[in-house]
Design a protein around this motif. Sequence first.
Motif, PDB file in Angstrom:
ATOM      1  N   GLU A  81       0.815  -1.212   0.000  1.00 21.62           N
ATOM      2  CA  GLU A  81       0.000   0.000   0.000  1.00 21.62           C
ATOM      3  C   GLU A  81       0.854   1.270   0.000  1.00 21.62           C
ATOM      4  N   MET A  82       1.912   1.257   0.801  1.00 26.26           N
ATOM      5  CA  MET A  82       2.769   2.439   0.880  1.00 26.26           C
ATOM      6  C   MET A  82       3.444   2.697  -0.465  1.00 26.26           C
ATOM      7  N   ALA A  83       3.924   1.630  -1.079  1.00 23.72           N
ATOM      8  CA  ALA A  83       4.577   1.774  -2.381  1.00 23.72           C
ATOM      9  C   ALA A  83       3.589   2.282  -3.430  1.00 23.72           C
ATOM     10  N   GLN A  84       2.362   1.833  -3.325  1.00 20.10           N
ATOM     11  CA  GLN A  84       1.356   2.278  -4.299  1.00 20.10           C
ATOM     12  C   GLN A  84       1.057   3.768  -4.121  1.00 20.10           C
ATOM     13  N   ARG A  85       1.075   4.218  -2.875  1.00 19.64           N
ATOM     14  CA  ARG A  85       0.891   5.645  -2.615  1.00 19.64           C
ATOM     15  C   ARG A  85       2.049   6.448  -3.234  1.00 19.64           C
ATOM     16  N   ARG A  86       3.263   5.953  -3.048  1.00 12.64           N
ATOM     17  CA  ARG A  86       4.429   6.644  -3.621  1.00 12.64           C
ATOM     18  C   ARG A  86       4.325   6.695  -5.145  1.00 12.64           C
ATOM     19  N   LEU A  87       3.915   5.581  -5.729  1.00 12.85           N
ATOM     20  CA  LEU A  87       3.805   5.529  -7.192  1.00 12.85           C
ATOM     21  C   LEU A  87       2.807   6.569  -7.672  1.00 12.85           C
ATOM     22  N   TRP A  88       1.709   6.678  -6.974  1.00 13.76           N
ATOM     23  CA  TRP A  88       0.676   7.648  -7.362  1.00 13.76           C
ATOM     24  C   TRP A  88       1.244   9.070  -7.315  1.00 13.76           C
ATOM     25  N   GLU A  89       1.938   9.384  -6.217  1.00 14.77           N
ATOM     26  CA  GLU A  89       2.549  10.721  -6.083  1.00 14.77           C
ATOM     27  C   GLU A  89       3.538  10.979  -7.214  1.00 14.77           C
ATOM     28  N   TRP A  90       4.301   9.936  -7.532  1.00 15.89           N
ATOM     29  CA  TRP A  90       5.348  10.042  -8.546  1.00 15.89           C
ATOM     30  C   TRP A  90       4.738  10.345  -9.924  1.00 15.89           C
ATOM     31  N   VAL A  91       3.706   9.571 -10.264  1.00 19.73           N
ATOM     32  CA  VAL A  91       3.068   9.732 -11.573  1.00 19.73           C
ATOM     33  C   VAL A  91       2.474  11.131 -11.696  1.00 19.73           C
ATOM     34  N   VAL A  92       1.820  11.582 -10.634  1.00 24.25           N
ATOM     35  CA  VAL A  92       1.202  12.908 -10.657  1.00 24.25           C
ATOM     36  C   VAL A  92       2.289  13.981 -10.797  1.00 24.25           C
ATOM     37  N   ALA A  93       3.387  13.815 -10.063  1.00 20.64           N
ATOM     38  CA  ALA A  93       4.458  14.811 -10.103  1.00 20.64           C
ATOM     39  C   ALA A  93       5.166  14.836 -11.455  1.00 20.64           C
TER      40      ALA A  93
END
Length: 174
Positions: free
Chosen positions: A160-172
């Motif tokens: 879950e934590m990694a998925q949150r990071r991925l989401w932030e990354w893609v948006v950024a």
Amino acid sequence: MLRDWLVTTSQPEETQRLGACLGNFLQAGDVVLLYGPLGAGKTHFAQGVARGLRVESPVTSPTFTLVAEYEGRVPLIHMDLYRLYDDAEASEPILTPESLVQIGFDDYLDGDGVVLIEWGRGVEADLDNYLSVSIDYAKFDEPSDDGVTTRQIAVEAIGEMAQRRLWEWVVAWA
Ligand code: ADP
Ligand code: MG
């Protein structure tokens, strides 16, 4: 939650930028596994992550030392485990648990840094949360094609934590 992402870079600097974009918001305890053949761009990506973590000393591949630690916004622990393989060129090279004990792998995971691992195939079993970043030469291009600088980067987020990071990354990155 977002689990997968495919992104293409067309220059080494762009791969570094992609890493920096992620490094901007990585936190202590985050783990990033970097896959891909020699010369794909794993270390370039790692240099970008270091920049995003505000690491000031230059980052090179720790092939001979296996592990290097850098001071940054949070510490960066950069591993290159290539030398731990019996045969890294085997079709499915995998690290043995014994070799990981040898470098004290678990202590690094329990530490307070961001852990970035080149050639970490085999460590996944010990991890609940990680981003897997696979860098490869673009289809139809051969590594020997001088001047070809396109790379395909496939990201997978486990946990879950990694998925949150991925989401932030893609948006950024957008
Ligand atoms: P690895 O750590 O995967 O062995 P390095 O990052 O050390 O790879 O080296 C990658 C090589 O590929 C460098 O010589 C770099 O200039 C070159 N290169 C060409 N295009 C790219 C790209 N789009 N991204 C990253 N590196 C690239
Ligand atoms: Mg490298």
